[in-house]
Design an enzyme around this catalytic site. Structure first.
Site, PDB file in Angstrom:
ATOM      1  N   ARG A  45      -2.381   6.746   1.082  1.00 30.31           N
ATOM      2  CA  ARG A  45      -2.831   5.449   0.549  1.00 30.31           C
ATOM      3  C   ARG A  45      -2.009   4.358   1.223  1.00 30.31           C
ATOM      4  O   ARG A  45      -1.080   4.636   1.978  1.00 30.31           O
ATOM      5  CB  ARG A  45      -2.777   5.390  -0.996  1.00 30.31           C
ATOM      6  CG  ARG A  45      -1.723   6.157  -1.698  1.00 30.31           C
ATOM      7  CD  ARG A  45      -0.325   5.678  -1.473  1.00 30.31           C
ATOM      8  NE  ARG A  45      -0.172   4.259  -1.671  1.00 30.31           N
ATOM      9  CZ  ARG A  45       0.818   3.529  -1.173  1.00 30.31           C
ATOM     10  NH1 ARG A  45       1.753   4.091  -0.410  1.00 30.31           N
ATOM     11  NH2 ARG A  45       0.906   2.240  -1.387  1.00 30.31           N
ATOM     12  N   GLY A  46      -2.367   3.104   0.901  1.00 27.71           N
ATOM     13  CA  GLY A  46      -1.756   1.976   1.623  1.00 27.71           C
ATOM     14  C   GLY A  46      -2.688   1.627   2.774  1.00 27.71           C
ATOM     15  O   GLY A  46      -3.077   2.515   3.555  1.00 27.71           O
ATOM     16  N   ALA A  47      -3.038   0.335   2.884  1.00 26.12           N
ATOM     17  CA  ALA A  47      -4.114  -0.049   3.804  1.00 26.12           C
ATOM     18  C   ALA A  47      -3.913   0.435   5.245  1.00 26.12           C
ATOM     19  O   ALA A  47      -4.821   1.052   5.826  1.00 26.12           O
ATOM     20  CB  ALA A  47      -4.313  -1.564   3.746  1.00 26.12           C
ATOM     21  N   ASP A 242      -4.133  -5.570   1.194  1.00 32.48           N
ATOM     22  CA  ASP A 242      -5.252  -4.686   1.553  1.00 32.48           C
ATOM     23  C   ASP A 242      -6.348  -5.428   2.292  1.00 32.48           C
ATOM     24  O   ASP A 242      -7.125  -4.831   3.034  1.00 32.48           O
ATOM     25  CB  ASP A 242      -5.821  -4.014   0.315  1.00 32.48           C
ATOM     26  CG  ASP A 242      -4.981  -2.804  -0.035  1.00 32.48           C
ATOM     27  OD1 ASP A 242      -3.846  -3.007  -0.507  1.00 32.48           O
ATOM     28  OD2 ASP A 242      -5.417  -1.677   0.242  1.00 32.48           O
ATOM     29  N   ASN A 252      -4.329  -7.442  -3.032  1.00 29.80           N
ATOM     30  CA  ASN A 252      -3.281  -6.419  -2.992  1.00 29.80           C
ATOM     31  C   ASN A 252      -3.285  -5.707  -4.345  1.00 29.80           C
ATOM     32  O   ASN A 252      -4.063  -6.037  -5.242  1.00 29.80           O
ATOM     33  CB  ASN A 252      -1.916  -7.057  -2.682  1.00 29.80           C
ATOM     34  CG  ASN A 252      -0.868  -6.004  -2.367  1.00 29.80           C
ATOM     35  OD1 ASN A 252      -1.100  -5.119  -1.543  1.00 29.80           O
ATOM     36  ND2 ASN A 252       0.285  -6.065  -3.015  1.00 29.80           N
ATOM     37  N   LYS A 253      -2.426  -4.738  -4.479  1.00 29.14           N
ATOM     38  CA  LYS A 253      -2.374  -3.886  -5.668  1.00 29.14           C
ATOM     39  C   LYS A 253      -2.426  -4.695  -6.969  1.00 29.14           C
ATOM     40  O   LYS A 253      -1.762  -5.726  -7.092  1.00 29.14           O
ATOM     41  CB  LYS A 253      -1.086  -3.055  -5.589  1.00 29.14           C
ATOM     42  CG  LYS A 253      -0.825  -2.111  -6.727  1.00 29.14           C
ATOM     43  CD  LYS A 253      -1.997  -1.202  -7.055  1.00 29.14           C
ATOM     44  CE  LYS A 253      -2.565  -0.470  -5.863  1.00 29.14           C
ATOM     45  NZ  LYS A 253      -3.907   0.106  -6.151  1.00 29.14           N
TER      46      LYS A 253
HETATM   47  O1  MRU Z   1      -4.002   1.786  -3.985  1.00 26.86           O
HETATM   48  P1  MRU Z   1      -3.023   1.796  -2.862  1.00 26.86           P
HETATM   49  O2  MRU Z   1      -1.764   2.538  -3.187  1.00 26.86           O
HETATM   50  O3  MRU Z   1      -3.652   2.243  -1.558  1.00 26.86           O
HETATM   51  O4  MRU Z   1      -2.637   0.265  -2.693  1.00 26.86           O
HETATM   52  C1  MRU Z   1      -1.714  -0.070  -1.701  1.00 26.86           C
HETATM   53  C2  MRU Z   1      -1.319  -1.491  -1.744  1.00 26.86           C
HETATM   54  O5  MRU Z   1      -1.795  -2.261  -2.537  1.00 26.86           O
HETATM   55  C3  MRU Z   1      -0.356  -1.937  -0.687  1.00 26.86           C
HETATM   56  O6  MRU Z   1       0.432  -2.986  -1.164  1.00 26.86           O
HETATM   57  C4  MRU Z   1      -1.145  -2.413   0.525  1.00 26.86           C
HETATM   58  O7  MRU Z   1      -2.058  -1.464   0.945  1.00 26.86           O
HETATM   59  C5  MRU Z   1      -0.259  -2.768   1.645  1.00 26.86           C
HETATM   60  S1  MRU Z   1       0.422  -1.337   2.345  1.00 26.86           S
HETATM   61  C6  MRU Z   1       1.370  -1.676   3.672  1.00 26.86           C
END
Ligand code: MRU
Length: 350
Positions: A45-47, A242, A252-253
């Site tokens: 996970r994480g964009a 994201d 973002n999250k």
């Molecule tokens: O649901 P996730 O864990 O994929 O969400 C991730 C985030 O919100 C991060 O802050 C975002 O992707 C940036 S990662 C470098």
């Protein structure tokens, strides 16, 4: 240090982020459908990491294809792209990566070679491209670190939300990359990590990752951020993203918006670190960003144990949008964008 994701002869190998920090185990996906499921279930996970996984998933699907003609392979590519694209709607890096793979695919198929040679060439070229996406991502994060480190205070506490570290990228991280670069430059920082309800990326992943690195980290629940800001304990906030719209609105999250409003009220700078591939300049504002709605059981259960009455109605929007007026600056690999973002982001994106 752990590897978030890598291409191996057996398939796409990733650290299973649903198991951290209790277990450090790795999953090898041998089929593109398994990569898609790993993205959907948040093994990865994480964009930016989702972008790398998507590129590798496409490469894996094409490599394993039994198609014998260009027409058959094109139809298969569409199925692979569709399956991977349906996993998580908010992280634009996923769609960026699939589009990038499609461009390379089409360029190779347009050439004059006979079908059999084109098929062999495209299979190996897409694997190289996916590995390139991973290597570039690490370099991009280091560049972001170089641009962003100066924004952080020389000493004190920086708050972050979710996990925007090595685990969320090919390595090094976006927001945590900026913190890493600042610490490497001699700044005396400590990090407050929001636990990040309901999936607990802050408690499970950011705390684990920073402890591995020896960067001082204090875990707080999301509800404590305002208190610590009011006490004057937090000097800056830095998060990842994201998807960022043309006007600088940041998806973002879930919970990021509340942190940004709190930071604004307390006069604390709120920084976003994200690669150019996270910009979606086709969208005029954040209102147009699709917000993923995940299972309500991620809210009603903790580690598989029910914490709410059976059958209670619960909601789980996985992201929120922070309006650009609360964003002090956006750090990218090409430099730092400041308001008005409509101009500064367009200039950086070229
Ligand atoms: O649901 P996730 O864990 O994929 O969400 C991730 C985030 O919100 C991060 O802050 C975002 O992707 C940036 S990662 C470098």
């Amino acid at each position: 240090m752990f590897k978030t994701i890598e291409w191996t002869d057996d398939g796409v190998r990733m650290i299973d982020q649903t198991k951290l920090p209790r277990e450090e185990v790795y999953l090898t996906c041998r089929d593109y459908r398994e990569v898609a499921e790993a993205i959907r279930s948040m093994v990865i996970r994480g964009a930016p990491a989702i972008g790398v996984a998507a590129a590798m998933g496409v490469a894996l699907g094409v490599k394993n294809s039994q198609a014998t003609t260009v027409t058959e392979l094109r139809a298969e590519f569409d199925r692979i792209a569709e399956t991977i694209s349906r996993t998580r709607p908010t992280a634009v890096n996923l769609f960026w990566a699939v589009d990038r793979m499609r461009r390379v695919f089409e360029e190779l198929l347009a050439g004059p070679l006979p079908d059999a040679e084109k098929l062999a060439a495209v299979k190996s070229r897409l694997v190289e491209e996916a590995q390139g996406v991973l290597a570039e991502d690490v370099a991009i994060n280091r560049a972001m670190g170089r641009h962003g480190a100066a924004l952080l205070p020389d000493a004190g506490t920086v708050l972050t939300h979710c996990n925007a570290g090595a685990l969320a990228t090919g390595g090094y991280g976006t927001a945590l990359g900026v913190i890493r670069a600042a610490v490497a430059a001699g700044k005396k920082l400590q990090v407050f990590a929001d636990e990040t309800r309901p999936f607990l990326q802050g408690a499970r992943l950011t705390a684990w990752e920073l402890m591995q690195d020896g960067i001082p980290v204090t875990l707080i629940s999301d509800s404590m951020a305002g208190h610590f800001m009011k006490q004057g304990e937090i000097k800056a906030v830095i998060v990842g993203a994201d998807r960022i719209a043309a006007n600088g609105d940041v998806a973002n999250k879930i919970g990021t918006y509340s942190v940004a409003v709190l930071a604004h009220v307390h006069g604390i700078p709120f920084y976003v670190a994200a690669p150019i591939s996270t910009l979606d300049l086709r969208l005029a504002s954040g209102d147009l960003i699709p917000i993923e709605e995940r299972s309500s059981t991620e809210v009603t259960q903790l580690a598989g144990i029910s914490i709410a009455p059976a059958n209670v109605v619960a909601r789980h929007p996985a992201f929120d949008v922070t309006p650009h007026r609360y964003v002090t600056a956006i750090v990218t690999e090409r430099g730092v964008a400041r308001p008005p973002f409509t101009e500064s982001l367009r200039t950086l994106a070229g």
